[in-house]
Design a protein around this motif. Structure first.
Motif, PDB file in Angstrom:
ATOM      1  N   HIS A 156      39.441  77.507  75.101  1.00  0.00           N
ATOM      2  CA  HIS A 156      39.325  78.710  74.080  1.00  0.00           C
ATOM      3  C   HIS A 156      41.162  79.176  73.739  1.00  0.00           C
ATOM      4  CE1 HIS A 156      35.613  79.788  73.580  1.00  0.00           C
ATOM      5  NE2 HIS A 156      34.609  79.502  75.142  1.00  0.00           N
ATOM      6  N   GLN A 157      41.887  78.483  75.371  1.00  0.00           N
ATOM      7  CA  GLN A 157      43.344  78.882  74.203  1.00  0.00           C
ATOM      8  C   GLN A 157      43.852  77.613  73.597  1.00  0.00           C
ATOM      9  OE1 GLN A 157      44.745  80.820  76.379  1.00  0.00           O
ATOM     10  NE2 GLN A 157      42.671  81.290  76.944  1.00  0.00           N
ATOM     11  N   TYR A 158      43.097  77.413  72.627  1.00  0.00           N
ATOM     12  CA  TYR A 158      44.099  76.149  71.345  1.00  0.00           C
ATOM     13  C   TYR A 158      44.852  75.484  72.175  1.00  0.00           C
ATOM     14  CZ  TYR A 158      42.915  80.208  69.078  1.00  0.00           C
ATOM     15  OH  TYR A 158      41.751  81.605  68.574  1.00  0.00           O
ATOM     16  N   ASN A 159      43.611  74.259  73.369  1.00  0.00           N
ATOM     17  CA  ASN A 159      44.386  73.913  74.104  1.00  0.00           C
ATOM     18  C   ASN A 159      43.573  72.758  72.711  1.00  0.00           C
ATOM     19  OD1 ASN A 159      46.517  74.854  75.333  1.00  0.00           O
ATOM     20  ND2 ASN A 159      45.127  75.345  76.919  1.00  0.00           N
ATOM     21  N   PHE A 160      44.159  71.353  72.715  1.00  0.00           N
ATOM     22  CA  PHE A 160      43.429  70.014  72.004  1.00  0.00           C
ATOM     23  C   PHE A 160      43.586  68.893  73.689  1.00  0.00           C
ATOM     24  CE2 PHE A 160      44.120  66.603  69.736  1.00  0.00           C
ATOM     25  CZ  PHE A 160      42.490  65.745  69.410  1.00  0.00           C
ATOM     26  N   TRP A 161      41.753  68.660  73.263  1.00  0.00           N
ATOM     27  CA  TRP A 161      42.004  67.481  74.741  1.00  0.00           C
ATOM     28  C   TRP A 161      41.103  66.677  74.002  1.00  0.00           C
ATOM     29  CZ3 TRP A 161      41.083  68.969  80.339  1.00  0.00           C
ATOM     30  CH2 TRP A 161      41.670  70.704  80.514  1.00  0.00           C
ATOM     31  N   ILE A 162      41.768  65.188  74.943  1.00  0.00           N
ATOM     32  CA  ILE A 162      41.290  64.274  74.161  1.00  0.00           C
ATOM     33  C   ILE A 162      40.832  63.437  75.281  1.00  0.00           C
ATOM     34  CG2 ILE A 162      43.398  62.885  73.554  1.00  0.00           C
ATOM     35  CD1 ILE A 162      42.624  61.412  71.661  1.00  0.00           C
ATOM     36  N   GLY A 163      39.993  62.673  75.506  1.00  0.00           N
ATOM     37  CA  GLY A 163      39.457  61.604  76.731  1.00  0.00           C
ATOM     38  C   GLY A 163      39.176  60.197  76.025  1.00  0.00           C
ATOM     39  N   GLY A 164      39.598  58.977  76.426  1.00  0.00           N
ATOM     40  CA  GLY A 164      39.772  57.965  75.870  1.00  0.00           C
ATOM     41  C   GLY A 164      38.133  57.263  77.133  1.00  0.00           C
ATOM     42  N   TRP A 165      37.993  56.049  76.553  1.00  0.00           N
ATOM     43  CA  TRP A 165      36.513  55.093  76.824  1.00  0.00           C
ATOM     44  C   TRP A 165      37.278  53.980  77.562  1.00  0.00           C
ATOM     45  CZ3 TRP A 165      34.858  51.199  73.277  1.00  0.00           C
ATOM     46  CH2 TRP A 165      33.873  50.079  74.583  1.00  0.00           C
ATOM     47  N   GLU A 166      37.395  53.978  78.523  1.00  0.00           N
ATOM     48  CA  GLU A 166      37.730  52.746  79.183  1.00  0.00           C
ATOM     49  C   GLU A 166      38.931  52.745  80.201  1.00  0.00           C
ATOM     50  OE1 GLU A 166      38.420  48.773  77.703  1.00  0.00           O
ATOM     51  OE2 GLU A 166      36.709  48.755  77.472  1.00  0.00           O
ATOM     52  N   CYS A 167      39.078  54.364  80.188  1.00  0.00           N
ATOM     53  CA  CYS A 167      40.020  55.022  81.185  1.00  0.00           C
ATOM     54  C   CYS A 167      39.916  56.198  81.699  1.00  0.00           C
ATOM     55  CB  CYS A 167      41.231  55.127  80.299  1.00  0.00           C
ATOM     56  SG  CYS A 167      40.939  56.436  79.003  1.00  0.00           S
ATOM     57  N   SER A 168      40.023  56.514  82.715  1.00  0.00           N
ATOM     58  CA  SER A 168      40.031  57.866  82.935  1.00  0.00           C
ATOM     59  C   SER A 168      41.312  58.050  83.219  1.00  0.00           C
ATOM     60  CB  SER A 168      40.034  57.434  85.082  1.00  0.00           C
ATOM     61  OG  SER A 168      41.766  56.924  85.680  1.00  0.00           O
ATOM     62  N   THR A 169      41.837  58.569  82.208  1.00  0.00           N
ATOM     63  CA  THR A 169      42.517  60.165  81.126  1.00  0.00           C
ATOM     64  C   THR A 169      42.137  61.160  80.548  1.00  0.00           C
ATOM     65  OG1 THR A 169      44.547  58.111  82.027  1.00  0.00           O
ATOM     66  CG2 THR A 169      45.324  60.342  80.959  1.00  0.00           C
ATOM     67  N   VAL A 170      42.326  62.168  80.857  1.00  0.00           N
ATOM     68  CA  VAL A 170      42.476  63.229  79.308  1.00  0.00           C
ATOM     69  C   VAL A 170      43.826  63.644  79.420  1.00  0.00           C
ATOM     70  CG1 VAL A 170      41.216  65.225  78.612  1.00  0.00           C
ATOM     71  CG2 VAL A 170      40.051  63.649  80.782  1.00  0.00           C
ATOM     72  N   SER A 171      44.411  63.910  78.065  1.00  0.00           N
ATOM     73  CA  SER A 171      45.147  64.835  77.977  1.00  0.00           C
ATOM     74  C   SER A 171      44.751  65.268  76.936  1.00  0.00           C
ATOM     75  CB  SER A 171      46.083  63.178  76.347  1.00  0.00           C
ATOM     76  OG  SER A 171      45.922  61.930  77.299  1.00  0.00           O
ATOM     77  N   VAL A 172      46.257  66.378  77.353  1.00  0.00           N
ATOM     78  CA  VAL A 172      45.658  68.211  76.818  1.00  0.00           C
ATOM     79  C   VAL A 172      47.111  67.837  76.116  1.00  0.00           C
ATOM     80  CG1 VAL A 172      45.668  70.376  77.571  1.00  0.00           C
ATOM     81  CG2 VAL A 172      44.546  68.363  79.047  1.00  0.00           C
TER      82      VAL A 172
END
Length: 164
Positions: free
Chosen positions: A139-155
């Motif tokens: 709702h704040q227009y942040n873009f979240w992306i997660g990867g398969w085979e990694c434990s990281t979510v980038s914002v």
């Protein structure tokens, strides 16, 4: 979305009460629209946007099930395997490209306009988590992306919210 036992994919729309409205499975020529639906989202105009990994394309149909367009990747990358998909408040379609081979990776996030025209690659392989597979916009227009085979979510900051 449902996968029938004969491995054909379809989307089934239901009313809020749970009554079936329609199945979306075929184009106007009687050809199957989908091979292997991975993710699905609805756009601001009511279009249903799906990522079809095995067909290597994004398929978009209207709310009534009429085929609108498909997107098979951008010429700047040698392959396209769509996974996570979402839309923003402007009707743009964002999709993870999870294409990889033993000697080449094209991990990225593509931005399409509401009519399926390529706008840009938002996130390149250098910025993208390995095997990008999930994404959303909050709702704040942040873009979240997660990867398969990694434990990281980038914002990432995606859109600027303007105050009225």
């Amino acid at each position: 979305m449902k996968r029938k036992s004969d491995h054909t994919n379809k989307i089934t729309r239901y009313k809020r009460e749970g009554r079936k409205l329609l199945d979306i499975q075929w184009d106007e020529k009687g050809q199957s629209l989908y091979q292997s639906i991975r993710y699905i989202t609805e756009n601001i105009n009511g279009d249903i946007c799906t990522s079809d990994y095995n067909a290597s394309k994004v398929v978009v149909v209207t709310a009534s099930g009429e085929y609108r367009f498909s997107y098979s990747g951008h010429h700047s990358q040698s392959g396209f395997c769509p996974y996570g998909i979402c839309t923003d408040v402007l009707g743009h379609i964002l999709v993870c490209n999870n294409y990889f081979t033993f000697n080449e990776n094209c991990f990225s996030v593509h931005l399409l306009d509401i009519n399926g025209h390529f706008r840009s690659i938002l996130i390149t392989q250098d910025q993208c988590p390995k095997y990008p597979c999930a994404l959303c916009i909050d709702h704040q227009y942040n873009f979240w992306i997660g990867g398969w085979e990694c434990s990281t979510v980038s914002v990432y900051k995606y859109l600027q919210k303007t105050e009225k």
